[in-house]
Design a protein around this motif. Sequence first.
Motif, PDB file in Angstrom:
ATOM      1  N   GLY A 110       2.695  -0.106 -12.251  1.00  0.00           N
ATOM      2  CA  GLY A 110       2.522  -1.344 -11.517  1.00  0.00           C
ATOM      3  C   GLY A 110       3.582  -1.469 -10.441  1.00  0.00           C
ATOM      4  N   VAL A 111       3.225  -2.099  -9.337  1.00  0.00           N
ATOM      5  CA  VAL A 111       4.140  -2.254  -8.199  1.00  0.00           C
ATOM      6  C   VAL A 111       4.142  -3.716  -7.766  1.00  0.00           C
ATOM      7  CG1 VAL A 111       4.638  -1.571  -5.820  1.00  0.00           C
ATOM      8  CG2 VAL A 111       3.690   0.100  -7.419  1.00  0.00           C
ATOM      9  N   LEU A 112       5.300  -4.224  -7.466  1.00  0.00           N
ATOM     10  CA  LEU A 112       5.442  -5.593  -6.974  1.00  0.00           C
ATOM     11  C   LEU A 112       6.346  -5.578  -5.751  1.00  0.00           C
ATOM     12  CD1 LEU A 112       4.928  -8.655  -7.444  1.00  0.00           C
ATOM     13  CD2 LEU A 112       7.040  -8.680  -8.792  1.00  0.00           C
TER      14      LEU A 112
ATOM     15  N   ALA B 136      -4.163  10.595 -11.292  1.00  0.00           N
ATOM     16  CA  ALA B 136      -3.925   9.170 -11.072  1.00  0.00           C
ATOM     17  C   ALA B 136      -4.636   8.723  -9.797  1.00  0.00           C
ATOM     18  CB  ALA B 136      -2.429   8.902 -10.961  1.00  0.00           C
ATOM     19  N   ARG B 137      -5.097   7.476  -9.803  1.00  0.00           N
ATOM     20  CA  ARG B 137      -5.804   6.906  -8.659  1.00  0.00           C
ATOM     21  C   ARG B 137      -5.266   5.510  -8.347  1.00  0.00           C
ATOM     22  NH1 ARG B 137      -8.491  10.583  -5.578  1.00  0.00           N
ATOM     23  NH2 ARG B 137      -9.140  12.277  -6.973  1.00  0.00           N
ATOM     24  N   LEU B 138      -5.439   5.121  -7.083  1.00  0.00           N
ATOM     25  CA  LEU B 138      -4.997   3.808  -6.631  1.00  0.00           C
ATOM     26  C   LEU B 138      -6.134   2.808  -6.671  1.00  0.00           C
ATOM     27  CD1 LEU B 138      -2.886   4.849  -3.525  1.00  0.00           C
ATOM     28  CD2 LEU B 138      -2.017   3.516  -5.461  1.00  0.00           C
ATOM     29  N   LYS B 139      -5.831   1.629  -7.202  1.00  0.00           N
ATOM     30  CA  LYS B 139      -6.734   0.493  -7.099  1.00  0.00           C
ATOM     31  C   LYS B 139      -6.072  -0.530  -6.191  1.00  0.00           C
ATOM     32  CE  LYS B 139      -7.109  -2.634 -10.358  1.00  0.00           C
ATOM     33  NZ  LYS B 139      -7.436  -3.323 -11.627  1.00  0.00           N
ATOM     34  N   TRP B 140      -6.811  -0.989  -5.188  1.00  0.00           N
ATOM     35  CA  TRP B 140      -6.240  -1.948  -4.238  1.00  0.00           C
ATOM     36  C   TRP B 140      -5.638  -3.140  -4.983  1.00  0.00           C
ATOM     37  CZ3 TRP B 140      -6.952  -7.044  -2.690  1.00  0.00           C
ATOM     38  CH2 TRP B 140      -6.458  -7.380  -1.426  1.00  0.00           C
ATOM     39  N   VAL B 141      -4.420  -3.601  -4.696  1.00  0.00           N
ATOM     40  CA  VAL B 141      -3.615  -3.151  -3.582  1.00  0.00           C
ATOM     41  C   VAL B 141      -2.796  -1.919  -3.977  1.00  0.00           C
ATOM     42  CG1 VAL B 141      -1.739  -3.799  -2.022  1.00  0.00           C
ATOM     43  CG2 VAL B 141      -3.402  -5.525  -2.747  1.00  0.00           C
ATOM     44  N   ASN B 142      -2.165  -1.974  -5.151  1.00  0.00           N
ATOM     45  CA  ASN B 142      -1.238  -0.890  -5.465  1.00  0.00           C
ATOM     46  C   ASN B 142      -1.126  -0.566  -6.952  1.00  0.00           C
ATOM     47  OD1 ASN B 142       0.248  -3.124  -6.320  1.00  0.00           O
ATOM     48  ND2 ASN B 142       1.548  -3.128  -4.497  1.00  0.00           N
ATOM     49  N   ASP B 143      -2.106  -0.953  -7.747  1.00  0.00           N
ATOM     50  CA  ASP B 143      -2.087  -0.514  -9.143  1.00  0.00           C
ATOM     51  C   ASP B 143      -2.424   0.973  -9.203  1.00  0.00           C
ATOM     52  OD1 ASP B 143      -1.386  -2.882 -10.300  1.00  0.00           O
ATOM     53  OD2 ASP B 143      -3.414  -3.454 -10.900  1.00  0.00           O
TER      54      ASP B 143
ATOM     55  N   LEU C 241       0.829  -1.200   0.000  1.00  0.00           N
ATOM     56  CA  LEU C 241       0.000   0.000   0.000  1.00  0.00           C
ATOM     57  C   LEU C 241       0.868   1.258   0.000  1.00  0.00           C
ATOM     58  CD1 LEU C 241      -2.716  -1.048   2.604  1.00  0.00           C
ATOM     59  CD2 LEU C 241      -3.011  -0.894   0.137  1.00  0.00           C
ATOM     60  N   ALA C 242       1.914   1.260   0.825  1.00  0.00           N
ATOM     61  CA  ALA C 242       2.801   2.421   0.914  1.00  0.00           C
ATOM     62  C   ALA C 242       3.524   2.656  -0.412  1.00  0.00           C
ATOM     63  CB  ALA C 242       3.811   2.223   2.041  1.00  0.00           C
ATOM     64  N   ALA C 243       3.952   1.578  -1.060  1.00  0.00           N
ATOM     65  CA  ALA C 243       4.668   1.715  -2.331  1.00  0.00           C
ATOM     66  C   ALA C 243       3.751   2.275  -3.415  1.00  0.00           C
ATOM     67  CB  ALA C 243       5.233   0.360  -2.750  1.00  0.00           C
ATOM     68  N   GLY C 244       2.538   1.747  -3.504  1.00  0.00           N
ATOM     69  CA  GLY C 244       1.597   2.256  -4.491  1.00  0.00           C
ATOM     70  C   GLY C 244       1.271   3.722  -4.263  1.00  0.00           C
ATOM     71  N   MET C 245       1.137   4.098  -2.987  1.00  0.00           N
ATOM     72  CA  MET C 245       0.832   5.487  -2.660  1.00  0.00           C
ATOM     73  C   MET C 245       1.947   6.413  -3.138  1.00  0.00           C
ATOM     74  SD  MET C 245      -0.174   7.142   1.030  1.00  0.00           S
ATOM     75  CE  MET C 245       1.441   7.734   1.531  1.00  0.00           C
TER      76      MET C 245
ATOM     77  N   ALA D 173      20.823 -14.320   7.081  1.00  0.00           N
ATOM     78  CA  ALA D 173      19.374 -14.523   7.258  1.00  0.00           C
ATOM     79  C   ALA D 173      18.673 -13.230   7.662  1.00  0.00           C
ATOM     80  CB  ALA D 173      19.090 -15.619   8.276  1.00  0.00           C
ATOM     81  N   GLU D 174      19.147 -12.117   7.079  1.00  0.00           N
ATOM     82  CA  GLU D 174      18.486 -10.832   7.294  1.00  0.00           C
ATOM     83  C   GLU D 174      17.280 -10.719   6.357  1.00  0.00           C
ATOM     84  OE1 GLU D 174      19.122  -8.597   9.497  1.00  0.00           O
ATOM     85  OE2 GLU D 174      21.101  -9.153  10.253  1.00  0.00           O
ATOM     86  N   GLU D 175      16.226 -10.060   6.840  1.00  0.00           N
ATOM     87  CA  GLU D 175      15.001  -9.938   6.048  1.00  0.00           C
ATOM     88  C   GLU D 175      14.945  -8.578   5.356  1.00  0.00           C
ATOM     89  OE1 GLU D 175      10.380 -11.237   6.548  1.00  0.00           O
ATOM     90  OE2 GLU D 175      11.324 -10.225   8.238  1.00  0.00           O
ATOM     91  N   TYR D 176      14.617  -8.608   4.077  1.00  0.00           N
ATOM     92  CA  TYR D 176      14.505  -7.397   3.279  1.00  0.00           C
ATOM     93  C   TYR D 176      13.151  -7.367   2.566  1.00  0.00           C
ATOM     94  CZ  TYR D 176      19.568  -6.956   3.855  1.00  0.00           C
ATOM     95  OH  TYR D 176      20.824  -6.829   4.394  1.00  0.00           O
ATOM     96  N   VAL D 177      12.716  -6.166   2.235  1.00  0.00           N
ATOM     97  CA  VAL D 177      11.559  -5.982   1.370  1.00  0.00           C
ATOM     98  C   VAL D 177      12.071  -5.384   0.064  1.00  0.00           C
ATOM     99  CG1 VAL D 177       9.351  -4.820   1.036  1.00  0.00           C
ATOM    100  CG2 VAL D 177       9.996  -5.632   3.313  1.00  0.00           C
ATOM    101  N   LEU D 178      11.753  -6.056  -1.043  1.00  0.00           N
ATOM    102  CA  LEU D 178      12.137  -5.573  -2.370  1.00  0.00           C
ATOM    103  C   LEU D 178      10.905  -4.974  -3.030  1.00  0.00           C
ATOM    104  CD1 LEU D 178      14.299  -8.591  -3.629  1.00  0.00           C
ATOM    105  CD2 LEU D 178      14.955  -6.705  -2.127  1.00  0.00           C
ATOM    106  N   VAL D 179      11.013  -3.732  -3.423  1.00  0.00           N
ATOM    107  CA  VAL D 179       9.893  -3.008  -4.024  1.00  0.00           C
ATOM    108  C   VAL D 179      10.234  -2.727  -5.482  1.00  0.00           C
ATOM    109  CG1 VAL D 179       8.468  -0.941  -3.946  1.00  0.00           C
ATOM    110  CG2 VAL D 179       9.331  -1.941  -1.813  1.00  0.00           C
TER     111      VAL D 179
END
Length: 308
Positions: free
Chosen positions: A155-157, A138-145, A121-125, A167-173
């Motif tokens: 588009g966002v993935l 532009a407008r957001l369609k859930w989740v992040n289009d 949600l944050a990335a799409g915003m 074993a560190e955790e990352y978020v790839l946007v």
Amino acid sequence: MVEPLSFQSVRQLISDEEIPSRLAHYPSEIVHAVYRYGAPVGSTIHHLPHAERLMPLARQRINEYEARSRSCPSGMVFLADELTEGRGRFQRTWHAPLGGLWLTLVMANTLLPESMRLYPLAAGMACCEAIRSYGIDARLKWVNDVHVAGRKICGVLCESFTSTIFAEEYVLVGAGININNLAFPAELTASAVSMKEILGCDTELTGFAARLLAKFAWSFGLLCYDEAQRLAADDGSGAQLPESLLLAAWRELSDTVGRRVWFGFDVQQQPQYRAEVLGLAPDGGIVLRHLESGAEIVEHSGELLYID
């Protein structure tokens, strides 16, 4: 991109434009706290003329850092002028030619699971705000289009990744935005649009990239700020916790609530049921009313296809 993009230029844009703009809507202490949380965005920027895909490159680079007994810098960015094997959800082909903006951002995850799931949600915003800053509705369609009058412009993935050694955790946007590219494959002509088609002129890509990273700094900073506020207010009594600033801002940018939609995990291939969108749940899920049974359902993954 003609001019190199730097962390310093992103920080200067935040100071000159973003902070004054946010101060019109939020108290000063919130604005500066949010940007402190979002400060790592753009800490390291890698620009490539072309690449097959950026997410595998990001995973490879994280592991290379750890092989040298170093931590990968949070906020690291990969930008490519074009992708030859771009992929979206469900390995769908993503058309990524010259003229667009194709990016992967690496964030070290420091959030609790209930906050981490709000990254999409944050990335799409952030992407939606960046496009709107050029005068495009532009407008957001859930989740992040991100779409303009029903045609997809961005588009966002988001993917989680655990590094091999530490074993560190990352978020790839991953984000793909149609900016100066005009030609689309035949199957996308009616459903995709670019900023150039709307504005009638080119947009300077380096400036747009700096603005986008500044928006990411805000939205990811909001995500961290919200979590800190909830933790500070949660005394175990069950009292109502502070409303999420991130979700409130997302709702203002979205045209999803009130729509009739098809819902499905892969809605293009296997739509599951028709529903009316009632709202956004506090945990980021979408609240739906099944059009046949009338049952209220909260979905946390999947996709929507607008019926009207």
